[in-house]
Every structure is written in structure tokens, then in C-alpha cells.
Design a protein around this motif. Sequence first.
Motif, PDB file in Angstrom:
ATOM      1  N   LYS A  89      26.557  -8.254 -10.175  1.00 46.28           N
ATOM      2  CA  LYS A  89      27.998  -8.030 -10.261  1.00 46.28           C
ATOM      3  C   LYS A  89      28.311  -6.631 -10.798  1.00 46.28           C
ATOM      4  O   LYS A  89      29.128  -5.913 -10.224  1.00 46.28           O
ATOM      5  CB  LYS A  89      28.633  -9.103 -11.170  1.00 46.28           C
ATOM      6  CG  LYS A  89      28.352 -10.525 -10.723  1.00 46.28           C
ATOM      7  CD  LYS A  89      28.897 -11.564 -11.692  1.00 46.28           C
ATOM      8  CE  LYS A  89      28.232 -11.585 -13.054  1.00 46.28           C
ATOM      9  NZ  LYS A  89      26.815 -11.984 -13.042  1.00 46.28           N
ATOM     10  N   SER A  91      26.509  -4.000 -10.784  1.00 49.97           N
ATOM     11  CA  SER A  91      26.092  -2.969  -9.824  1.00 49.97           C
ATOM     12  C   SER A  91      27.142  -2.808  -8.730  1.00 49.97           C
ATOM     13  O   SER A  91      27.432  -1.688  -8.305  1.00 49.97           O
ATOM     14  CB  SER A  91      24.743  -3.343  -9.213  1.00 49.97           C
ATOM     15  OG  SER A  91      23.796  -3.564 -10.228  1.00 49.97           O
ATOM     16  N   THR A 109      23.533  -9.268 -19.143  1.00 51.98           N
ATOM     17  CA  THR A 109      23.695  -7.872 -19.534  1.00 51.98           C
ATOM     18  C   THR A 109      25.152  -7.648 -19.921  1.00 51.98           C
ATOM     19  O   THR A 109      25.462  -6.918 -20.848  1.00 51.98           O
ATOM     20  CB  THR A 109      23.350  -6.947 -18.353  1.00 51.98           C
ATOM     21  OG1 THR A 109      22.151  -7.401 -17.756  1.00 51.98           O
ATOM     22  CG2 THR A 109      23.189  -5.519 -18.821  1.00 51.98           C
TER      23      THR A 109
HETATM   24  N1  LIG Z   1      17.277  -4.355  -4.792  1.00 44.90           N
HETATM   25  C1  LIG Z   1      18.490  -4.459  -5.294  1.00 44.90           C
HETATM   26  N2  LIG Z   1      18.660  -4.666  -6.623  1.00 44.90           N
HETATM   27  C2  LIG Z   1      19.917  -4.775  -7.096  1.00 44.90           C
HETATM   28  C3  LIG Z   1      21.055  -4.678  -6.259  1.00 44.90           C
HETATM   29  N3  LIG Z   1      22.163  -4.841  -7.021  1.00 44.90           N
HETATM   30  C4  LIG Z   1      21.729  -5.042  -8.283  1.00 44.90           C
HETATM   31  N4  LIG Z   1      20.379  -5.008  -8.346  1.00 44.90           N
HETATM   32  C5  LIG Z   1      19.547  -5.183  -9.561  1.00 44.90           C
HETATM   33  O1  LIG Z   1      19.729  -6.483 -10.069  1.00 44.90           O
HETATM   34  C6  LIG Z   1      19.704  -6.471 -11.501  1.00 44.90           C
HETATM   35  C7  LIG Z   1      20.945  -7.103 -12.057  1.00 44.90           C
HETATM   36  O2  LIG Z   1      22.042  -6.301 -11.745  1.00 44.90           O
HETATM   37  P1  LIG Z   1      23.410  -6.331 -12.566  1.00 44.90           P
HETATM   38  O3  LIG Z   1      24.371  -5.522 -11.775  1.00 44.90           O
HETATM   39  O4  LIG Z   1      23.204  -5.994 -13.980  1.00 44.90           O
HETATM   40  O5  LIG Z   1      23.761  -7.882 -12.447  1.00 44.90           O
HETATM   41  P2  LIG Z   1      24.927  -8.714 -13.175  1.00 44.90           P
HETATM   42  O6  LIG Z   1      25.335  -9.799 -12.242  1.00 44.90           O
HETATM   43  O7  LIG Z   1      26.000  -7.791 -13.635  1.00 44.90           O
HETATM   44  O8  LIG Z   1      24.138  -9.327 -14.392  1.00 44.90           O
HETATM   45  P3  LIG Z   1      24.677  -9.895 -15.794  1.00 44.90           P
HETATM   46  O9  LIG Z   1      25.802  -9.032 -16.255  1.00 44.90           O
HETATM   47  O10 LIG Z   1      23.484  -9.796 -16.654  1.00 44.90           O
HETATM   48  O11 LIG Z   1      25.084 -11.301 -15.542  1.00 44.90           O
HETATM   49  C8  LIG Z   1      19.526  -4.997 -11.886  1.00 44.90           C
HETATM   50  O12 LIG Z   1      18.168  -4.764 -12.147  1.00 44.90           O
HETATM   51  C9  LIG Z   1      19.990  -4.244 -10.665  1.00 44.90           C
HETATM   52  O13 LIG Z   1      19.362  -2.993 -10.537  1.00 44.90           O
HETATM   53  C10 LIG Z   1      20.840  -4.433  -4.856  1.00 44.90           C
HETATM   54  O14 LIG Z   1      21.759  -4.342  -4.040  1.00 44.90           O
HETATM   55  N5  LIG Z   1      19.537  -4.345  -4.438  1.00 44.90           N
END
Ligand SMILES: Nc1nc2c(ncn2[C@@H]2O[C@H](COP(=O)(O)OP(=O)(O)OP(=O)(O)O)[C@@H](O)[C@H]2O)c(=O)[nH]1
Length: 298
Positions: A89, A91, A109
Amino acid sequence: MPMPHRTYKQVIKRRLVGKEGGERTRELRAILTELPNYKNGPYADLRKWVQSQLEETRARSRVVYRDSIEVQREGAAQIAFVGPPNAGKSSLLQSLSNIQIKTGDYAFTTTRPVPALTRIRGVLLQLVEIPGLIEGAAEDRGGGRSLLGVLRGADAIVLCHEASRASELDAIRRELSAAGIDLPTLVVATKTDEAPAPAGSLGVSVLDDSSIDALREAIWKLTGLIRVFLRRPGDDEAEPLALRPPATIVDVARTIHQELADECRGARVWGPSARFEGQRVGREHAVADGDTIEVLTR
Ligand SMILES: Nc1nc2c(ncn2[C@@H]2O[C@H](COP(=O)(O)OP(=O)(O)OP(=O)(O)O)[C@@H](O)[C@H]2O)c(=O)[nH]1
Ligand SMILES: [Mg+2]
């Protein structure tokens, strides 16, 4: 026999270490009942000090609560990004706007709602990342209830799941429906550079710009907003205004200023809702997506 007041203050401070909110308030109240109730002198001062701590703690709880959960609405619509921890999310928000958010290869995170502004089709929209909603949120597990409260105020939801883990959305959908949250929803499969998107999800990868552009378009549709372009006399640049349909000329005027709405006696219209270019219409004329409008006043 009361202990020396200096020692007593040290003891009190030690009892308060690491305590915040309700716990700190309870401890302070207990201390008040234990303190000798002298009208003057060092013990009276100590009592005053404990009372001031009590006030401060209450004030701080209110501030912490607001800081951590409430999101000040901005822009024409608020879109909540919801999904299991680590779904990607943050990202996505980062790719869609230009804010820097912490992302990480581990769960949670993001621990509080994070707003980000973005412009889609020239209209300012607010995206809000909701920290990973977990099972039991509706019963307030993990502070879930206040997060659901933020969601309730949103206009639409982007439900994110990793492309290979669509089933993780089941628990979240259950929480949303248990909380009675029923908003326009777009399901997005993330990290499609690693696995293909399942049917019914829009596949995106932060490594693929065209997928992010497609997401932008899908978010715009999700808002349900229409755009009209405002023409001001002597100004060739028409600026887009976002409106929730059905909307009339006077609604257009109101988004600019209540005074303009009061003084508006109609408009000239170019575009889809006009029978011919520059048609003169009244206050209650329904506008359509893509119209250009010049508001007329008395
Ligand atoms: N390969 C790949 N990795 C990704 C992509 N988007 C995010 N990631 C990876 O996935 C992991 C989690 O990404 P976040 O964006 O922190 O996910 P989140 O949903 O915000 O996570 P929380 O806030 O912890 O719930 C990170 O290591 C990112 O680099 C993508 O499109 N491709
Ligand atoms: Mg995050």
C-alpha cells in the motif's frame, strides 16, 4: 509517618515511568489518595504537582488520539487504501503522489493512517493508507475500530492484495461488512512483476509505470466525480472543477464561492450538456462531464 517530600517526589516519578494515557491517569489518582492532605507546605506543593500531571496527561491523550488517527480531509475525494500488512500500500501511495512514506519488507510498517495528495486529471484527491486491517478489527483488535472509523469517512476504497495472495482479502472483506462499511471498491493486485493478477483484480507493479497510470484512471472512475471547466471572462485557461453528480450550474458556482452561488443567474455552456456551443442556461441546468462553463451574475 510520611516519608520526606523530596524522596516522595522521586518515588512518584518512578511510578510514572513508561505509563501513558489511562494507565498514567489511574496511577496519578492513586497517588493523590495516598498523599498526606496538608493545606500548605511541601506536601501541598507535591499534591499540586500531581494534579498538574493529571491535567497534562489528559490533554496529551486527546492530542495523541487526534494525531494518530484522524485525517484532515483535503481535495475533492478521499480514497482509502486498505489491505493486509505488506501488501504494498505505501509503495503505491508513493508512486501515485510524491510523498515519502516508510515502506518495508515486514508487516505493519505503517502504524497510523497516512494521507497523501495526488492530482488526477487536474483534480486534487486525497489518498489515505490505512494500516493493515487484521481479523477482529470490528471488535477493536489492534485499535481496529478507530481505523474503521477513518474508513467510514472515506468516499471509496482501494483494496490491495499481493497478486499471489488474493485470499488474504477474505478476512478484510468480512471486517468491512461487519462494520457496515459499503463503499465503491476497486480491487488491486500488487507486485505483478512477481506473479500475475487474478481475474477481477487490476494488476499493478510499482516497477511498471503504465500499470500505475492505469491505476490512476481506475481511481478517477472510482470517485464517481465529473469534471467541468470553468471559464472566467478574459481568461483563456479553463480550470477543472470536480463535482459529484447530479450537479447544476448553481452547484458549480457554490464550489467556487457561496457569494457566486447567490449572485448566479445562469451560465453559458459549451460541451456535452449544451444543445449548441455557448448556450445560455439557467441556474438549475444539469451539467455534464466535460462541460465548459461561464457563470453569469447579476
Ligand atoms: N516486487 C515488488 N515489490 C513490491 C512492490 N510494491 C511493494 N513491494 C515491496 O513489498 C514490501 C511491502 O511494501 P509496503 O509498501 O511497505 O507495503 P504496505 O502494504 O504499506 O505494508 P504495511 O504498511 O507494513 O502494512 C516492500 O518490501 C516493498 O518494496 C511491487 O510492485 N513489486
Ligand atoms: Mg505501509
